[in-house]
Write an enzyme that holds these catalytic residues in place. Structure first.
Site, PDB file in Angstrom:
ATOM      1  N   VAL A  86       0.913  -1.325   0.107  1.00 21.81           N
ATOM      2  CA  VAL A  86       0.078  -0.063  -0.084  1.00 21.81           C
ATOM      3  C   VAL A  86       0.762   1.132   0.008  1.00 21.81           C
ATOM      4  O   VAL A  86       1.861   1.418   1.008  1.00 21.81           O
ATOM      5  CB  VAL A  86      -1.128   0.130   1.151  1.00 21.81           C
ATOM      6  CG1 VAL A  86      -1.820   1.204   1.158  1.00 21.81           C
ATOM      7  CG2 VAL A  86      -1.725  -1.268   1.156  1.00 21.81           C
ATOM      8  N   LYS A  87       0.631   2.145  -1.117  1.00 22.02           N
ATOM      9  CA  LYS A  87       1.401   3.277  -1.180  1.00 22.02           C
ATOM     10  C   LYS A  87       0.716   4.485  -0.397  1.00 22.02           C
ATOM     11  O   LYS A  87      -0.378   4.791  -0.951  1.00 22.02           O
ATOM     12  CB  LYS A  87       1.714   3.582  -2.773  1.00 22.02           C
ATOM     13  CG  LYS A  87       3.089   4.273  -3.248  1.00 22.02           C
ATOM     14  CD  LYS A  87       3.188   4.148  -4.441  1.00 22.02           C
ATOM     15  CE  LYS A  87       4.367   4.853  -4.809  1.00 22.02           C
ATOM     16  NZ  LYS A  87       4.442   4.953  -6.344  1.00 22.02           N
ATOM     17  N   VAL A  88       1.534   5.168   0.377  1.00 22.60           N
ATOM     18  CA  VAL A  88       0.950   6.244   1.322  1.00 22.60           C
ATOM     19  C   VAL A  88       1.636   7.255   1.319  1.00 22.60           C
ATOM     20  O   VAL A  88       2.979   7.239   1.419  1.00 22.60           O
ATOM     21  CB  VAL A  88       0.973   5.583   2.633  1.00 22.60           C
ATOM     22  CG1 VAL A  88       0.294   6.993   3.399  1.00 22.60           C
ATOM     23  CG2 VAL A  88       0.303   4.342   2.653  1.00 22.60           C
TER      24      VAL A  88
END
Ligand code: G3P
Length: 218
Positions: free
Chosen positions: A86-88
């Site tokens: 998950v890219k945040v």
């Protein structure tokens, strides 16, 4: 150093994967838009399609910028496939979300990182990867590779396990510079990866070998 390809284009991902040197994929909302992938369901199917091509980590970015919705969206992305990371974005709610995801065992890539301080926060929150944007720093007369090196040194000094994923790589030379400063991963356009192959002595040497073979064997 691991190679990720920085694209949402399935043909390019297949081509890089067929070379046998691909370790993963990074995407972002701009790269998804470039492929014309519209709508949440289609975008999620596209992430699954990428995961079905490459046996490696695939970064899928949240669109939400507030903590609650980042958590909801990140959980939905994480269950799409075991290889999803998950890219945040590196904003306050993003750091809080990364901490929460790390407690849940959901792997993360902290993106849009432009300073050592941001990389420190990402690692302390438990990010799996941190993404300093090399090309975008170079674009404003800063030194993107120098930042990658400083983050590598900091993580080494403090035995932080977050991997340094050099992003916004624009050229083959950037890849070589990432090797020199000890980046864990470089995420690159296919053209930059293929540029590593190029050497005139390889081309002329091969031409001579084939010509000599032909002289004897016809
Ligand atoms: O992974 C981030 C990267 O896609 C950004 O690249 O070339 O848009 O700065 P660029």
């Amino acid at each position: 150093m691991k190679f990720f390809i920085d694209t949402a284009n399935l043909d390019q991902i297949r081509e890089a994967n067929a070379m046998g040197v691909l370790d993963g994929v990074t995407t972002n909302p701009s790269l998804m838009a470039k492929e014309g992938i519209k709508g949440v369901e289609n975008q999620r199917q596209h992430y699954v399609d990428i995961c079905n091509i490459v046996d490696g980590d695939v970064s899928a970015e949240v669109i939400a910028t507030d903590y609650e919705n980042m958590i909801r969206e990140g959980k939905e992305l994480a269950v799409l496939h075991p290889n999803i990371v998950v890219k945040v974005p590196c904003i306050e709610d993003g750091i809080k979300a990364i901490k929460h995801f790390s407690q849940l065992g959901i792997r993360t890539n902290c993106t849009l990182v432009f300073s050592v301080g941001q990389a420190l926060l990402a690692a302390k929150a438990g990010a799996t990867y941190v993404s300093p944007f090399v090309g975008r720093l170079d674009d404003i007369s800063s030194d993107g590779i120098e930042l990658v090196g400083k983050i590598v040194d900091m993580y080494s000094t403090y035995s932080m396990s977050t991997e340094v994923l050099a992003a916004s790589i624009r050229s083959t030379q950037h890849i070589i510079q990432c090797v020199e400063v000890g980046a864990d991963v470089a995420t690159c356009p296919l053209s930059a990866i293929k540029g590593l192959l190029k050497h005139p002595l390889t081309d002329s040497g091969l031409a001579t070998f084939l010509a000599d073979y032909k002289k004897v064997n016809g």
